[in-house]
Design a protein around this motif. Structure first.
Motif, PDB file in Angstrom:
ATOM      1  N   GLU A  59      38.292  40.411  34.342  1.00 47.59           N
ATOM      2  CA  GLU A  59      38.472  39.527  33.556  1.00 47.59           C
ATOM      3  C   GLU A  59      38.767  37.932  34.232  1.00 47.59           C
ATOM      4  O   GLU A  59      38.020  37.018  34.143  1.00 47.59           O
ATOM      5  CB  GLU A  59      39.343  39.705  32.261  1.00 47.59           C
ATOM      6  N   ALA A  60      39.687  38.445  35.164  1.00 46.25           N
ATOM      7  CA  ALA A  60      40.146  37.126  36.146  1.00 46.25           C
ATOM      8  C   ALA A  60      39.085  36.552  36.978  1.00 46.25           C
ATOM      9  O   ALA A  60      38.730  35.412  36.947  1.00 46.25           O
ATOM     10  CB  ALA A  60      41.360  37.519  36.907  1.00 46.25           C
ATOM     11  N   LEU A  61      38.329  37.506  37.557  1.00 43.95           N
ATOM     12  CA  LEU A  61      37.542  37.040  38.527  1.00 43.95           C
ATOM     13  C   LEU A  61      36.004  37.137  37.979  1.00 43.95           C
ATOM     14  O   LEU A  61      34.994  37.089  38.771  1.00 43.95           O
ATOM     15  CB  LEU A  61      37.390  38.188  39.682  1.00 43.95           C
ATOM     16  N   ASN A  62      35.838  37.340  36.503  1.00 45.27           N
ATOM     17  CA  ASN A  62      34.640  37.250  35.828  1.00 45.27           C
ATOM     18  C   ASN A  62      33.608  38.337  36.499  1.00 45.27           C
ATOM     19  O   ASN A  62      32.308  37.970  37.016  1.00 45.27           O
ATOM     20  CB  ASN A  62      34.093  35.860  36.063  1.00 45.27           C
ATOM     21  N   MET A  63      34.119  39.519  36.595  1.00 45.22           N
ATOM     22  CA  MET A  63      33.256  40.480  37.127  1.00 45.22           C
ATOM     23  C   MET A  63      32.966  41.764  36.156  1.00 45.22           C
ATOM     24  O   MET A  63      33.423  42.846  36.477  1.00 45.22           O
ATOM     25  CB  MET A  63      34.095  41.052  38.399  1.00 45.22           C
ATOM     26  N   PRO A  64      32.245  41.433  35.072  1.00 48.07           N
ATOM     27  CA  PRO A  64      32.227  42.454  34.221  1.00 48.07           C
ATOM     28  C   PRO A  64      31.530  43.815  34.600  1.00 48.07           C
ATOM     29  O   PRO A  64      30.323  43.774  35.176  1.00 48.07           O
ATOM     30  CB  PRO A  64      31.527  41.775  32.906  1.00 48.07           C
ATOM     31  N   ASP A  65      31.944  44.799  34.474  1.00 50.17           N
ATOM     32  CA  ASP A  65      31.627  46.345  34.866  1.00 50.17           C
ATOM     33  C   ASP A  65      31.132  46.103  36.401  1.00 50.17           C
ATOM     34  O   ASP A  65      30.027  46.695  36.837  1.00 50.17           O
ATOM     35  CB  ASP A  65      30.260  46.694  34.002  1.00 50.17           C
ATOM     36  N   ALA A  66      31.759  45.355  37.112  1.00 46.85           N
ATOM     37  CA  ALA A  66      31.556  45.423  38.538  1.00 46.85           C
ATOM     38  C   ALA A  66      32.902  45.832  39.252  1.00 46.85           C
ATOM     39  O   ALA A  66      33.902  45.608  38.851  1.00 46.85           O
ATOM     40  CB  ALA A  66      31.144  43.832  39.090  1.00 46.85           C
ATOM     41  N   SER A  67      32.586  46.302  40.354  1.00 51.19           N
ATOM     42  CA  SER A  67      33.740  46.784  41.383  1.00 51.19           C
ATOM     43  C   SER A  67      33.446  46.531  42.881  1.00 51.19           C
ATOM     44  O   SER A  67      32.182  46.707  43.255  1.00 51.19           O
ATOM     45  CB  SER A  67      34.014  48.198  41.271  1.00 51.19           C
ATOM     46  N   GLY A  68      34.160  45.850  43.479  1.00 49.96           N
ATOM     47  CA  GLY A  68      33.866  45.678  44.841  1.00 49.96           C
ATOM     48  C   GLY A  68      33.726  46.919  45.742  1.00 49.96           C
ATOM     49  O   GLY A  68      32.852  47.147  46.485  1.00 49.96           O
ATOM     50  N   GLU A  69      34.633  47.917  45.510  1.00 49.66           N
ATOM     51  CA  GLU A  69      34.497  49.195  45.993  1.00 49.66           C
ATOM     52  C   GLU A  69      34.774  50.151  45.151  1.00 49.66           C
ATOM     53  O   GLU A  69      35.641  50.272  44.072  1.00 49.66           O
ATOM     54  CB  GLU A  69      35.724  49.252  47.139  1.00 49.66           C
ATOM     55  N   ILE A  70      34.219  51.510  45.483  1.00 47.45           N
ATOM     56  CA  ILE A  70      34.350  52.562  44.630  1.00 47.45           C
ATOM     57  C   ILE A  70      35.041  53.727  45.841  1.00 47.45           C
ATOM     58  O   ILE A  70      34.397  53.935  46.506  1.00 47.45           O
ATOM     59  CB  ILE A  70      33.118  53.279  43.983  1.00 47.45           C
ATOM     60  N   LEU A  71      36.290  53.864  45.706  1.00 47.72           N
ATOM     61  CA  LEU A  71      36.987  54.746  46.739  1.00 47.72           C
ATOM     62  C   LEU A  71      37.060  56.202  46.484  1.00 47.72           C
ATOM     63  O   LEU A  71      37.232  56.706  45.282  1.00 47.72           O
ATOM     64  CB  LEU A  71      38.445  54.314  47.007  1.00 47.72           C
TER      65      LEU A  71
END
Lengths: 237, 423
Positions: free
Chosen positions: B217-229
């Motif tokens: 929400e803070a970075l405006n990234m709905p259903d997004a992820s930088g990384e999946i570990l």
């Protein structure tokens, strides 16, 4: 001992290499020592007495000639056979006692019997007998550092005698002892020689020892210079 | 005869106790050092895996190329679907979405004016889902220094040192100023629920940890992820397996697009490759060097032991004991000493290694300012080789030293025994 001889040497020669040349320590020694003799090799340092004792004790080999000890020609013995001869038939007494300091008097005297695989009961009896011969029955549990020099040498005698060897070789056995202790030790050995019939051969230049010898073999430069046999009171040799 | 030799061995302290102490000390140090190196190297890999690299990491190709800059504008879209796919394709791996970000953390006073601010490194992860493994994975409960873990949205954890610098206490508001996914400025308020300390200088310097939904929400990234570990369920990183998994995933997802997913093993990220190689090779090298050094010491001890008994051996030879028998008894004694020292040394070494594994040593005082993720609490890691490694210097070297010194028995001239024994 087919001919009653414990030791017989014929034209025994021992040479040591020195630089490019060689040093002749023994030069044609002919010697016969019979059972029960109390004899000594007498001479100054370098006369060859320890070298001769080494060959008789199967610790060294002659360069030429022959040394027959207890019917076994030393020059033909393998290392194992020589060790076996020493283990079974020869007792050694050293100038510095060479007792094992961490073992008791009993255990020091017991050691030659362990090498001969005697059983425990026999060992106990033989060690106690040997210690009684040298008057140390009350010191069985003592350790060498707790004993005087004279007592240590008596333990060494007991260790040499415990297996009742045919021959005892003693190299300067009283060199580290005072007159009283030397007398005591020599008397003990003389008694054992008389009572057990063991042949004793000393290497010495100590007057105290020489006075006790029944046969004195004087060595000079690797040769026998004189061979004197003490006569008893009846004039017998 | 055996009893006689044992009596001599036990009574002569310089022949038994001293060599046993030397062997014990050498073996103890070898075992302890090996466990310590393993622990230290493994800790660094483990810390990096848990906080940053995972055992496996799935990103967009473009993100992977600029991974160090946390380029969230290149993050994976539809990350939940990708996570579900990964869960099916790699059932032995546990997958977790993460968003890493940088920014500025502002601590306002009671009037809303800035009282302090500083650069911050942030991690968005699953803190609020029931059954989330992330709290356990980052050891957050034990790392908590004050306050509590986030229980609601908009709550965040701040590293303890950083919170002290900003004079932020649990319950205080902090403002994150960062860059949104679309490139605009992101400003978002969190409530500090608690402070944490991880024992790693990099993480403790300035970190904020929040639930991934709040970070999205803070970075405006709905259903997004930088990384999946991905983390192997066995717990330990296996480079061979990780490379194999990454290879098979990348072979399937061959799309050339820059937002196509790509999988990297831990060793394929940054300079971790060197570190993984280093950790396996380095630990072995150090252990080998130390073992060789200890072997030389113990070999020497065996050698000296043999030489010290020159007189006794001479006497035994003169009295008719065969050279082979003397040699064998010396070897038997050294086996007894080597075994006793090795067993005792291994037990003591393992005990100290266990203490270090359980309690660790706090090295944070000398790690201030470090920029790599090194755990400031150093721990040992006991592995199977620790149970037998010490026997190499302890037993083999001791016996070898004795065997070498014993060769002198065969070379000894019996003709010199009378002279030698006069001394």
């Amino acid at each position: 001992m087919e001919n009653g001889l414990v030791i017989e040497t014929k034209k025994l020669v021992k040479k040591f290499p020195v630089g490019k040349g060689e040093f002749i320590a023994l030069n044609g020694i002919d010697l016969k020592i019979g059972k029960g003799e109390f004899a000594g090799l007498i001479g100054p340092s370098g006369s060859g007495k320890t070298t001769l004792l080494n060959i008789i004790g199967s610790l060294d080999m002659p360069s030429s000639g022959e040394a027959v000890v207890l019917d076994r020609p030393v020059s033909t013995l393998s290392s194992r056979e020589a060790a076996s001869l020493r283990k079974e038939s020869i007792g050694f007494i050293f100038q510095s006692y060479n007792l094992l300091a961490v073992h008791t008097v009993f255990e020091n005297v017991e050691f030659p019997l362990l090498l001969l695989n005697y059983n425990s009961a026999d060992r106990r009896k033989m060690v106690n007998d040997a210690l009684s011969w040298v008057g140390l029955s009350d010191k069985t549990r003592s350790k060498p550092p707790q004993l005087s020099g004279g007592e240590c040498q008596r333990v060494a005698i007991a260790r040499a005698m415990v297996k009742k060897p045919s021959l005892v070789l003693a190299d300067e056995p009283t060199a580290n002892l005072d007159a009283a202790n030397s007398h005591n030790i020599l008397t003990t050995m003389e008694t054992l020689n008389r009572e057990l019939g063991t042949t004793f051969l000393f290497a010495t230049h100590d007057e105290k020892v020489i006075s006790y010898l029944k046969r004195k073999i004087f060595l000079v430069d690797g040769r026998i210079d004189r061979d004197e046999v003490k006569q008893n009171q009846n004039g017998e040799k | 005869m055996i009893r006689f030799l044992l009596q001599g061995l036990l009574r002569d302290k310089s022949r038994s106790l001293l060599p046993v102490i030397v062997v014990t000390a050498g073996v103890m140090l070898t075992v302890w050092l090996h466990a310590y190196i393993n622990g230290f190297m493994g800790d660094i890999i483990d810390t990096n895996a848990r906080f940053s690299n995972g055992h496996l990491k799935v990103m967009s190709k473009a993100y992977a190329d600029n991974m160090d800059e946390f380029p969230n504008d290149l993050a994976l879209l539809d990350a939940d679907s990708m996570t579900a796919v990964l869960g099916k394709e790699f059932p032995s791996v546990s997958w977790a979405q993460r968003i890493r970000f940088g920014g500025l953390l502002d601590a306002p006073d009671k009037n809303g004016e800035t009282k302090a601010q500083g650069p911050v490194f942030g991690i968005g992860l699953d803190l609020l889902s029931p059954g989330s493994e992330e709290i356990e994975r980052l050891n957050l409960k034990k790392s908590l220094r004050s306050g509590s873990l986030p229980r609601e949205h908009f709550e965040a954890l701040i590293s303890d040192d950083f919170a002290k610098k900003l004079r932020v206490n649990p319950g205080d508001k902090v403002t994150l100023i960062s860059s949104a996914m679309d490139g605009s400025v992101a400003i978002y308020n969190f409530v500090a629920s608690g402070t944490v300390s991880f024992g790693s200088e990099v993480l403790d310097r300035g970190t904020i940890i929040a639930d991934i939904t709040d970070v999205r929400e803070a970075l405006n990234m709905p259903d997004a992820s930088g990384e999946i570990l991905g983390f192997f369920k066995g717990g330990y990183y296996d480079d061979e397996l990780a490379l194999s998994d990454a290879g098979s995933f990348n072979a399937v997802h061959k799309s050339a697009g820059e937002f196509a997913p790509v999988m990297r093993s831990l060793s394929q990220q940054g300079n971790m490759d060197q570190y993984v190689k280093l950790s396996s090779v380095y630990a072995s090298y150090i252990a080998i060097i130390f073992m060789v050094a200890m072997s030389l010491v113990l070999w020497n001890a065996g050698l000296l032991g043999g030489l010290r008994r020159y007189g006794e051996i001479g006497l035994r030879l003169a009295m008719g004991e065969e050279k082979g028998h003397v040699y064998r008894t010396m070897l038997t004694e050294s086996v007894v000493i080597g075994l006793t020292g090795s067993v005792t040394g291994t037990i003591i070494g393992l005990f100290f290694a266990w203490l270090l594994q359980k309690y660790g040593i706090d090295m944070s005082g000398i790690m201030k300012g470090t920029s790599i993720m090194i755990p400031s609490v150093v721990r040992a890691h006991i592995t199977t080789p620790d149970f037998y490694l010490g026997f190499i210097p302890g037993l083999i070297s001791t016996v070898t030293g004795t065997a070498l010194s014993g060769i002198g028995i065969y070379k000894r001239q019996t003709a010199r025994l009378f002279k030698e024994l006069e001394v």
